[in-house]
Design a protein around this motif. Structure first.
Motif, PDB file in Angstrom:
ATOM      1  N   GLU A  62      -3.115  -0.626  -2.311  1.00  0.00           N
ATOM      2  CA  GLU A  62      -4.251  -0.130  -1.526  1.00  0.00           C
ATOM      3  C   GLU A  62      -4.125  -0.530  -0.064  1.00  0.00           C
ATOM      4  OE1 GLU A  62      -9.154  -0.340  -1.559  1.00  0.00           O
ATOM      5  OE2 GLU A  62      -7.995  -1.330  -3.126  1.00  0.00           O
ATOM      6  N   ALA A  63      -3.554  -1.714   0.193  1.00  0.00           N
ATOM      7  CA  ALA A  63      -3.454  -2.209   1.559  1.00  0.00           C
ATOM      8  C   ALA A  63      -2.353  -1.526   2.366  1.00  0.00           C
ATOM      9  CB  ALA A  63      -3.216  -3.728   1.541  1.00  0.00           C
ATOM     10  N   VAL A  64      -1.215  -1.208   1.718  1.00  0.00           N
ATOM     11  CA  VAL A  64      -0.081  -0.700   2.494  1.00  0.00           C
ATOM     12  C   VAL A  64       0.228   0.769   2.250  1.00  0.00           C
ATOM     13  CG1 VAL A  64       0.954  -3.002   2.497  1.00  0.00           C
ATOM     14  CG2 VAL A  64       1.689  -1.337   0.774  1.00  0.00           C
ATOM     15  N   GLY A  65      -0.254   1.327   1.109  1.00  0.00           N
ATOM     16  CA  GLY A  65       0.131   2.689   0.747  1.00  0.00           C
ATOM     17  C   GLY A  65      -0.216   3.726   1.788  1.00  0.00           C
ATOM     18  N   GLU A  66      -1.455   3.668   2.313  1.00  0.00           N
ATOM     19  CA  GLU A  66      -1.878   4.693   3.262  1.00  0.00           C
ATOM     20  C   GLU A  66      -1.088   4.624   4.563  1.00  0.00           C
ATOM     21  OE1 GLU A  66      -5.777   3.919   5.262  1.00  0.00           O
ATOM     22  OE2 GLU A  66      -5.956   2.409   3.685  1.00  0.00           O
ATOM     23  N   HIS A  67      -0.584   3.441   4.921  1.00  0.00           N
ATOM     24  CA  HIS A  67       0.205   3.324   6.150  1.00  0.00           C
ATOM     25  C   HIS A  67       1.549   4.038   6.014  1.00  0.00           C
ATOM     26  CE1 HIS A  67      -2.743   0.592   7.826  1.00  0.00           C
ATOM     27  NE2 HIS A  67      -2.684  -0.127   6.711  1.00  0.00           N
ATOM     28  N   PHE A  68       2.172   3.924   4.841  1.00  0.00           N
ATOM     29  CA  PHE A  68       3.418   4.656   4.615  1.00  0.00           C
ATOM     30  C   PHE A  68       3.158   6.155   4.548  1.00  0.00           C
ATOM     31  CE2 PHE A  68       4.962   0.487   3.215  1.00  0.00           C
ATOM     32  CZ  PHE A  68       6.185   0.453   3.864  1.00  0.00           C
ATOM     33  N   GLY A 100       0.946   7.689   6.309  1.00  0.00           N
ATOM     34  CA  GLY A 100       0.818   8.103   7.702  1.00  0.00           C
ATOM     35  C   GLY A 100       2.164   8.255   8.384  1.00  0.00           C
ATOM     36  N   ILE A 101       3.087   7.355   8.082  1.00  0.00           N
ATOM     37  CA  ILE A 101       4.429   7.447   8.661  1.00  0.00           C
ATOM     38  C   ILE A 101       5.134   8.708   8.171  1.00  0.00           C
ATOM     39  CG2 ILE A 101       6.710   6.371   8.722  1.00  0.00           C
ATOM     40  CD1 ILE A 101       5.266   3.640   8.565  1.00  0.00           C
ATOM     41  N   GLU A 102       5.046   8.949   6.842  1.00  0.00           N
ATOM     42  CA  GLU A 102       5.685  10.143   6.274  1.00  0.00           C
ATOM     43  C   GLU A 102       5.116  11.410   6.887  1.00  0.00           C
ATOM     44  OE1 GLU A 102       8.178  10.769   3.936  1.00  0.00           O
ATOM     45  OE2 GLU A 102       8.645   8.700   4.473  1.00  0.00           O
ATOM     46  N   HIS A 103       3.805  11.439   7.059  1.00  0.00           N
ATOM     47  CA  HIS A 103       3.170  12.632   7.636  1.00  0.00           C
ATOM     48  C   HIS A 103       3.616  12.832   9.076  1.00  0.00           C
ATOM     49  CE1 HIS A 103       0.174  15.738   8.188  1.00  0.00           C
ATOM     50  NE2 HIS A 103      -0.232  15.125   9.293  1.00  0.00           N
ATOM     51  N   ALA A 104       3.725  11.739   9.831  1.00  0.00           N
ATOM     52  CA  ALA A 104       4.134  11.852  11.234  1.00  0.00           C
ATOM     53  C   ALA A 104       5.576  12.333  11.366  1.00  0.00           C
ATOM     54  CB  ALA A 104       3.961  10.502  11.923  1.00  0.00           C
ATOM     55  N   LEU A 105       6.442  11.920  10.438  1.00  0.00           N
ATOM     56  CA  LEU A 105       7.854  12.275  10.524  1.00  0.00           C
ATOM     57  C   LEU A 105       8.174  13.642   9.922  1.00  0.00           C
ATOM     58  CD1 LEU A 105       9.548   8.876   9.581  1.00  0.00           C
ATOM     59  CD2 LEU A 105       9.310   9.875  11.860  1.00  0.00           C
TER      60      LEU A 105
END
Length: 305
Positions: free
Chosen positions: A69-75, A77-82
């Protein structure tokens, strides 16, 4: 605690969402042992147990859920940006399909697709796990259900029927037992949450047994239990036909019952402008139409359940 490499966290998120170490290793081009070693490293660095490992895969511990829950959404966001910077190959298509429909129906027909379209590269994932199209690089899936998947487009391919099936060895052992009198036979509990045996007996008469010889929790396990001669299962005819034709499974009697579920091509809106997907979709719908026209004569004596 030293800084945790982002690669370990990324692999953790991937495994946690798939719930399957082998599948995660395949997608990461790693061996299962290498990926398992990485997760042990992560657990040692964090001094936390993140996974419970069992015979059917891995599940998250409470602390594992908190980390996801803490780190999943950050990855995410990175995938979406790339994603906008990645070149999209229109001659390659990633498809997910359950093992049953893959082996019994799809695989025998794929040579025709690739012969007609040699330029198309098909990446096939044979898995019962539902695809998360937002997080996985999959263009489409062939799935069994009622055609209702939120946010996705679905196109019906063909329907399904069920009938009691048993291994030829079990039929031989049962000798003169009446194939229409299922009270004489050992029955395997159906994994459908509503237990399709209840529907079967409601239509064809008789009473469900007070005790099933065994219960299984997946369609694949049900088919295997029947093949091993454990008892009689309610088999799906589309995915069981090749086993019936080979004589490994025998239909008891000549009674069939339609079910409300069917097989569908399922895909996200983003796949509509994918040329490889358009080619595959047209081919698949034509194959499905041809199959329904040539389908064995299963004439149920009732409307679908």
């Amino acid at each position: 605690m030293s800084r945790v490499p982002l690669s370990l966290l990324q692999q953790f998120v991937h495994i946690a969402r798939l719930g399957n170490l082998s599948r995660a290793a395949d997608q990461a081009n790693l061996t299962v042992s290498a990926l398992s070693h990485q997760m042990r490293q992560l657990e040692e660095r964090l001094e936390r147990r993140l996974f419970e490992r069992g015979p059917r895969g891995v599940t998250l511990t409470v602390e594992g859920c908190e980390l996801l829950e803490a780190v999943g959404e950050h990855f995410d966001g990175i995938e979406h940006a790339l994603s906008r910077y990645r070149e999209r190959r229109h001659d390659a298509l990633s498809l997910s399909a359950s093992p049953g429909i893959t082996s019994s129906w799809l695989m025998p027909r794929l040579p025709r697709l690739l012969a007609a379209h040699p330029e198309l590269q098909l990446n096939l994932q044979s898995t019962s796990a539902l695809v998360n199209f937002e997080r996985e690089a999959v263009d489409a899936a062939v799935r069994y259900g009622k055609g209702e998947w939120e946010g996705l487009r679905s196109e019906r391919l063909f329907g399904e029927w069920i009938a009691p099936v048993a291994a030829a060895e079990l039929v031989a052992r049962m000798g003169d037992a009446d194939p229409l009198d299922l009270a004489q036979w050992p029955l395997i509990g159906d994994p459908n949450r509503n237990n399709r045996w209840n529907d079967w007996f409601a239509h064809y008469g008789g009473e469900p047994p007070r005790r099933y010889v065994a219960h299984v929790d997946t369609v694949d396990a049900l088919r295997q239990a029947a093949l091993e001669g454990l008892g009689v299962a309610l088999g799906r005819m589309v995915t069981s036909k090749s086993l019936i034709d080979a004589g490994r499974l025998v239909v008891l009697g000549d009674r069939y019952l339609p079910v409300p579920e069917a097989y569908y091509l399922v895909y996200p809106p983003r796949s509509q402008d994918h040329r490889g997907m358009a080619t595959f979709r047209q081919w698949l719908l034509e194959e499905a139409q041809r199959y329904e026209r040539q389908m064995p004569v299963w004439q149920p004596q009732a409307s679908p359940l």
